[in-house]
Write a protein that holds these residues in place. Structure first.
Motif, PDB file in Angstrom:
ATOM      1  N   MET A 299       0.883  -1.136  -0.045  1.00  0.00           N
ATOM      2  CA  MET A 299       0.133  -0.106   0.083  1.00  0.00           C
ATOM      3  C   MET A 299       0.920   1.317  -0.023  1.00  0.00           C
ATOM      4  O   MET A 299       1.660   1.282   0.920  1.00  0.00           O
ATOM      5  CB  MET A 299      -0.964   0.084   1.248  1.00  0.00           C
ATOM      6  N   THR A 300       0.566   2.170  -1.050  1.00  0.00           N
ATOM      7  CA  THR A 300       1.259   3.349  -1.000  1.00  0.00           C
ATOM      8  C   THR A 300       0.072   4.369  -0.618  1.00  0.00           C
ATOM      9  O   THR A 300      -0.784   4.302  -1.073  1.00  0.00           O
ATOM     10  CB  THR A 300       1.688   4.062  -2.187  1.00  0.00           C
ATOM     11  N   VAL A 301       0.510   5.247   0.543  1.00  0.00           N
ATOM     12  CA  VAL A 301      -0.603   5.917   1.103  1.00  0.00           C
ATOM     13  C   VAL A 301      -0.389   7.421   0.882  1.00  0.00           C
ATOM     14  O   VAL A 301       0.606   7.747   0.603  1.00  0.00           O
ATOM     15  CB  VAL A 301      -0.580   5.743   2.725  1.00  0.00           C
ATOM     16  N   VAL A 302      -1.346   8.246   0.791  1.00  0.00           N
ATOM     17  CA  VAL A 302      -1.523   9.554   0.680  1.00  0.00           C
ATOM     18  C   VAL A 302      -1.362  10.405   1.675  1.00  0.00           C
ATOM     19  O   VAL A 302      -1.569   9.972   2.914  1.00  0.00           O
ATOM     20  CB  VAL A 302      -2.604   9.863  -0.377  1.00  0.00           C
ATOM     21  N   ALA A 303      -1.064  11.868   1.691  1.00  0.00           N
ATOM     22  CA  ALA A 303      -1.281  12.739   2.786  1.00  0.00           C
ATOM     23  C   ALA A 303      -0.352  12.425   3.944  1.00  0.00           C
ATOM     24  O   ALA A 303      -0.756  12.739   5.070  1.00  0.00           O
ATOM     25  CB  ALA A 303      -2.530  12.909   3.211  1.00  0.00           C
ATOM     26  N   GLU A 304       0.542  11.860   3.935  1.00  0.00           N
ATOM     27  CA  GLU A 304       1.529  11.486   5.076  1.00  0.00           C
ATOM     28  C   GLU A 304       2.193  12.745   5.557  1.00  0.00           C
ATOM     29  O   GLU A 304       2.041  13.302   6.921  1.00  0.00           O
ATOM     30  CB  GLU A 304       2.664  10.519   4.668  1.00  0.00           C
ATOM     31  N   GLU A 305       2.434  13.626   4.839  1.00  0.00           N
ATOM     32  CA  GLU A 305       3.202  14.822   5.107  1.00  0.00           C
ATOM     33  C   GLU A 305       1.972  15.873   5.609  1.00  0.00           C
ATOM     34  O   GLU A 305       2.516  16.778   6.040  1.00  0.00           O
ATOM     35  CB  GLU A 305       3.875  15.485   3.972  1.00  0.00           C
ATOM     36  N   GLN A 306       0.809  15.585   5.484  1.00  0.00           N
ATOM     37  CA  GLN A 306      -0.105  16.437   6.006  1.00  0.00           C
ATOM     38  C   GLN A 306      -0.683  15.861   7.569  1.00  0.00           C
ATOM     39  O   GLN A 306      -1.784  16.171   8.003  1.00  0.00           O
ATOM     40  CB  GLN A 306      -1.481  16.541   5.018  1.00  0.00           C
ATOM     41  N   GLY A 307      -0.117  14.756   8.149  1.00  0.00           N
ATOM     42  CA  GLY A 307      -0.651  14.251   9.214  1.00  0.00           C
ATOM     43  C   GLY A 307      -0.794  12.875   9.408  1.00  0.00           C
ATOM     44  O   GLY A 307      -1.655  12.484  10.173  1.00  0.00           O
ATOM     45  N   LEU A 308      -0.034  12.229   8.252  1.00  0.00           N
ATOM     46  CA  LEU A 308      -0.482  10.748   8.497  1.00  0.00           C
ATOM     47  C   LEU A 308      -1.813  10.446   7.999  1.00  0.00           C
ATOM     48  O   LEU A 308      -2.334   9.513   8.529  1.00  0.00           O
ATOM     49  CB  LEU A 308       0.238   9.899   9.684  1.00  0.00           C
ATOM     50  N   LEU A 309      -2.542  11.146   7.262  1.00  0.00           N
ATOM     51  CA  LEU A 309      -3.874  11.069   6.945  1.00  0.00           C
ATOM     52  C   LEU A 309      -4.175   9.650   6.057  1.00  0.00           C
ATOM     53  O   LEU A 309      -5.478   9.294   6.342  1.00  0.00           O
ATOM     54  CB  LEU A 309      -4.461  12.166   6.322  1.00  0.00           C
ATOM     55  N   GLY A 310      -3.590   9.455   5.036  1.00  0.00           N
ATOM     56  CA  GLY A 310      -3.765   8.334   4.346  1.00  0.00           C
ATOM     57  C   GLY A 310      -3.852   6.928   5.149  1.00  0.00           C
ATOM     58  O   GLY A 310      -4.832   6.213   4.974  1.00  0.00           O
ATOM     59  N   SER A 311      -2.754   6.854   5.946  1.00  0.00           N
ATOM     60  CA  SER A 311      -2.587   5.564   6.925  1.00  0.00           C
ATOM     61  C   SER A 311      -3.747   5.742   7.812  1.00  0.00           C
ATOM     62  O   SER A 311      -4.333   4.717   8.136  1.00  0.00           O
ATOM     63  CB  SER A 311      -1.242   5.414   7.381  1.00  0.00           C
ATOM     64  N   GLU A 312      -4.100   6.836   8.442  1.00  0.00           N
ATOM     65  CA  GLU A 312      -5.138   6.791   9.344  1.00  0.00           C
ATOM     66  C   GLU A 312      -6.198   6.655   8.726  1.00  0.00           C
ATOM     67  O   GLU A 312      -7.298   5.759   9.481  1.00  0.00           O
ATOM     68  CB  GLU A 312      -5.291   8.125   9.958  1.00  0.00           C
ATOM     69  N   TYR A 313      -6.637   7.021   7.408  1.00  0.00           N
ATOM     70  CA  TYR A 313      -7.856   6.673   6.805  1.00  0.00           C
ATOM     71  C   TYR A 313      -8.017   5.087   6.715  1.00  0.00           C
ATOM     72  O   TYR A 313      -8.881   4.201   6.953  1.00  0.00           O
ATOM     73  CB  TYR A 313      -8.157   7.164   5.259  1.00  0.00           C
ATOM     74  N   TYR A 314      -6.678   4.505   6.103  1.00  0.00           N
ATOM     75  CA  TYR A 314      -6.891   2.915   5.981  1.00  0.00           C
ATOM     76  C   TYR A 314      -7.056   2.199   7.430  1.00  0.00           C
ATOM     77  O   TYR A 314      -8.064   1.373   7.296  1.00  0.00           O
ATOM     78  CB  TYR A 314      -5.509   2.602   5.423  1.00  0.00           C
TER      79      TYR A 314
END
Ligand SMILES: [Zn+2]
Length: 354
Positions: free
Chosen positions: A196-211
């Motif tokens: 999984m490549t996730v989005v918005a890490e630089e905005q506060g780990l948002l992609g992985s939080e969503y997952y």
């Protein structure tokens, strides 16, 4: 990789002041600044620029933000709000019995705050490889594919993010390609794999939080997350011995995972594992600073692979030409072998240190 940078001592002080007041039950916080009217204006401009810059969030803005209802005001406004002179107000505050403070009757004020809400659609990219006899268990390999965009000034304004986290993204793809190839040749993993490549890490780990709040597989069946965030460079501390990688978090939740990680590296890649950033008291607190944290906070053992903080971190000069590809390949292989062992071993990695 996301390391919070305080936007100058000013906002940090305001944040902690307002948080203290909030903790004591304040609904609104007014911060008075002393100095000339020009001082106030220049500070107000800075704060306006900061607060109007916008922020990405998975939730709509609400009252939970520590900056909501915090106002930085000057003396005339204080006197209007409290219906008294600043001197009297200060004296009243000094009275230990708070009697004179109670006598002050605030005036009425009206204010309007405008919040502009933009809904931004984006996505994580998931590649699933079904396992064999233990396919109900899942191993996740992650890296973030976003970066920080462009900078406002300078000749080269494009932050390429070749190391942060192009290096991790290509590693995830390459590891996925090899697991898929192995499966085609009859050596598929026993456990299922999620690349999984996730989005918005630089905005506060948002992609992985969503997952992790919307997982495709139950988190209870998720065995480990191996997270790669910056593995293509050498930091100043390792200029003379570059065959290394920082390993963070491997022993935090699982003794077995840490042992497996050490043993696999000893057999296949022989990198020097540097645990500097794994120290719980390290000020950078990297254990909570990349996407693996969203798994770890749910009790899922993780390993975070990282090359260190180098001179091109979060700069346009984080260019692909500066990547050490041989080293990147060795580190990616290290993650691959570790993933292979976790996916194929008999027993599920135990989280014995939750
Ligand atoms: Zn970063």
């Amino acid at each position: 990789m996301l390391i919070p940078v305080l936007k100058g001592p000013l906002s940090a002080t305001f944040r902690s002041l307002s948080q203290t007041a909030r903790d004591k039950g304040a609904v609104m916080v007014f911060i008075l600044t002393e100095g000339t009217p020009e001082d106030y204006r220049s500070m107000a401009d800075r704060i306006r620029a900061y607060t109007s810059a916008g922020k990405l969030s998975l939730k709509k803005p609400g009252s939970e933000s520590s900056s909501t209802g915090v106002f930085v005001i000057n003396q005339p406004v204080v006197e209007k709000i409290f219906n008294t002179s600043l001197d009297k107000l200060k004296k009243a505050c000094e009275d230990p019995k708070k009697k004179s403070l109670k006598k002050i009757k605030p005036g009425r004020i009206a204010y309007r705050v405008t919040v502009h809400l933009n809904i931004v659609k984006t996505e994580n990219v998931l590649g699933f490889l079904e396992g064999g006899d233990k396919k109900e268990e899942l191993l996740v390999v992650t890296a973030h594919y976003d970066h920080i965009g462009t900078t406002a000034t300078g000749e080269d304004r494009i932050n390429n993010g070749a190391d942060d986290d192009g290096s991790g993204t290509v590693s995830v793809l390459e590891i996925a390609r090899n697991f898929a190839k192995a499966k085609k040749e009859g050596h598929g993993p026993r456990r299922s794999m999620l690349f999984m490549t996730v989005v918005a890490e630089e905005q506060g780990l948002l992609g992985s939080e969503y997952y992790t709040t919307h997982p495709i597989y139950p988190l209870a069946n998720t065995v480990v997350d191996l997270n790669i965030d910056m593995i293509g460079r050498v930091d100043p501390e390792h200029k003379d011995s570059t065959h290394y990688v920082y390993v963070i978090g491997s022993d935090r939740l699982s003794t077995e995972l840490h042992q497996l990680s050490e043993q696999t590296n000893a057999i296949y890649t022989k990198l020097r594992f540097d645990y500097t950033y794994n120290d719980e008291n390290h000020p950078t607190n990297l254990y909570k600073r990349s996407d693996h944290w969203n798994f770890a906070k749910n009790g899922i053992p993780i390993i975070f692979y990282f090359d260190g903080i180098h001179e091109d971190y979060h700069r346009p000069s984080d260019e692909v030409a500066r990547i050490d590809f041989d080293l990147l390949a060795v580190r990616a292989r290290c993650v691959f072998y570790t993933a292979w062992e976790i996916a194929n071993r008999e027993g599920r990695i135990a989280a014995d240190k939750k």
